[in-house]
Motif scaffolding. Sequence first.
Motif, PDB file in Angstrom:
ATOM      1  N   THR A   3     -84.178  12.309 -30.691  1.00 32.44           N
ATOM      2  CA  THR A   3     -84.522  13.349 -29.716  1.00 32.44           C
ATOM      3  C   THR A   3     -83.430  14.420 -29.736  1.00 32.44           C
ATOM      4  OG1 THR A   3     -85.557  11.637 -28.351  1.00 32.44           O
ATOM      5  CG2 THR A   3     -85.179  13.769 -27.318  1.00 32.44           C
TER       6      THR A   3
ATOM      7  N   LYS B  72     -82.068  21.073 -28.145  1.00 37.23           N
ATOM      8  CA  LYS B  72     -82.310  22.391 -28.730  1.00 37.23           C
ATOM      9  C   LYS B  72     -81.666  23.530 -27.938  1.00 37.23           C
ATOM     10  CE  LYS B  72     -84.992  20.805 -32.000  1.00 37.23           C
ATOM     11  NZ  LYS B  72     -84.499  20.765 -33.379  1.00 37.23           N
TER      12      LYS B  72
ATOM     13  N   THR C  73     -86.530  17.956 -28.312  1.00 37.69           N
ATOM     14  CA  THR C  73     -87.842  17.558 -28.834  1.00 37.69           C
ATOM     15  C   THR C  73     -87.765  16.109 -29.279  1.00 37.69           C
ATOM     16  OG1 THR C  73     -87.243  18.392 -31.028  1.00 37.69           O
ATOM     17  CG2 THR C  73     -88.526  19.855 -29.627  1.00 37.69           C
TER      18      THR C  73
ATOM     19  N   GLY D  66     -92.236  15.891 -32.205  1.00 37.38           N
ATOM     20  CA  GLY D  66     -92.225  17.328 -31.992  1.00 37.38           C
ATOM     21  C   GLY D  66     -92.586  17.764 -30.590  1.00 37.38           C
ATOM     22  N   ASN D  67     -92.764  16.800 -29.694  1.00 37.87           N
ATOM     23  CA  ASN D  67     -93.090  17.131 -28.301  1.00 37.87           C
ATOM     24  C   ASN D  67     -91.845  17.563 -27.550  1.00 37.87           C
ATOM     25  OD1 ASN D  67     -95.860  16.266 -28.585  1.00 37.87           O
ATOM     26  ND2 ASN D  67     -95.077  14.157 -28.554  1.00 37.87           N
ATOM     27  N   GLU D  68     -92.003  18.507 -26.660  1.00 36.33           N
ATOM     28  CA  GLU D  68     -90.864  19.015 -25.905  1.00 36.33           C
ATOM     29  C   GLU D  68     -90.411  18.006 -24.852  1.00 36.33           C
ATOM     30  OE1 GLU D  68     -90.794  22.814 -23.325  1.00 36.33           O
ATOM     31  OE2 GLU D  68     -90.171  23.457 -25.335  1.00 36.33           O
TER      32      GLU D  68
END
Length: 481
Positions: free
Chosen positions: A158, A161, A176, A180-182
């Motif tokens: 994870t 970002k 993320t 690729g999920n926020e």
Amino acid sequence: MANYEAQVCVIAAGPSGLSAAVQAAEDGAEVIVLEKAAAVGGAANMGMGPLGIGTRYQKQNMQDVSVEKAFDMFMEYTHYNVDARLVKRYFEQSAETIEWLEDMGVEFEGAFRYFPKSEPTWHIVKTDTGIGPRAASFMNKALYARAQELGVKVLLETPAKKIIMEDGKVAGVLATDKDGNEVHVACKAAIICTGGAGCNPDFIKEETGYIHGKDMFNFAIPGIMGDGLKMAWEAGADKLPVRIEQAASVVGVEDLPGSVSNIFSQPNLLVNKFGKRFMNEDHMQNTTYLSNAVSQQKERSGFSIVDSSIVRYYMKNGVDNVSLVRPDPDVSDFIEGVKMARENGNTGLVVADTIEELAELAGIDVDNLVDTVDEYNDYCDSVDEEFFKPKKYLRPLVKAPYYCAKICPGGYGTVGGIRINENCEACDKDFEPVPGLYAAGADSCNIYDDSYMFLLPGNSMGYAVNTGRIAGMSAAEYVEE
């Protein structure tokens, strides 16, 4: 979007991040850790142990390493061009940190020198297989277990970002997950511990001028891309110079038998592309000095040269200097090792029947090297008038075949970039803390100026663990207030 809430968010779970998480949790904070990789430990999984000063191991062995002595050594070495308050706090805390780790079940082999001229400050973690690489992974496991015991939530794969700022203060971290999920972490404090940018060739070239794989051969731990540095700068932290934590080595050393790299690291003749000597080879044992000296030469390269008589002497008697990375003085398989390395494509090794042939094959100025060898052999009968190398290391080059190895700058990755104070608070251009923002480990390591302080070994990991603890303490106090 997945939402989490904690008081402190630690970004990355290397030695500084794990230490920060454990310390903050011990001080009562709710902590969450975001880790880019699928496992914790970072670059420290490759290492052997942290620095400690004034520890019981040193006292038991009557080793005179006080905080005052180490502090004075360090500040003179860096010409006071670094934060004395941070260095003092780090050194003063380091012995207690060894005990803190021991309370978690970490055991140490003792306090060691890295090479003969260094001080015994390297506290090597005890393993089930003896002293060797990756020993510090046992320390990381203990820190991780302690973090879990304290209820720290660790999200692997994870990567963070962005740091969310509201009204000039840290309010959260965006990340993320592996799909690729926020991921959104609401928090009051963020501690950046992402380990620099050692695996980012573009970043290294832009910030330092070195080209990874051409004139710089630093460790490149996958995923260490400078993420934390960029996040900190975007959040308002002042940008300081980023440097390589240098330690030169024989080209292709990772694929060489130990005897080969060991002999070429001994204090024999060392020349540049012009066939000229450029340092007292006795100081090669400090690979930071060697890296600095090599970096000043054409094509940032040097060449270590021995002949068959020197090789035979070492094969019979053992090498002059051992280090904890090359502890075995036995180099009896050197000739077979060179042959094997060359068959496997190592282009940094040359074997020749004459000095002229050696120079041509290695790309060294032929006439100059012939003159240098003649002059050096004369010194071996008297004294080294050029760089004053001790007589015991003066051995003439007289017997074929001759062996040569190319030496280039290397290192452990990047250090520095985020301005911090002695509380590991990230600071802006006015030296004021950015509220809620902290940094530890390599991202914040501005204390070496232009040269890694190898005379006090264990510094890299010692700095990481101790600044992690300091950041954890500071963040826990901040969120409590």
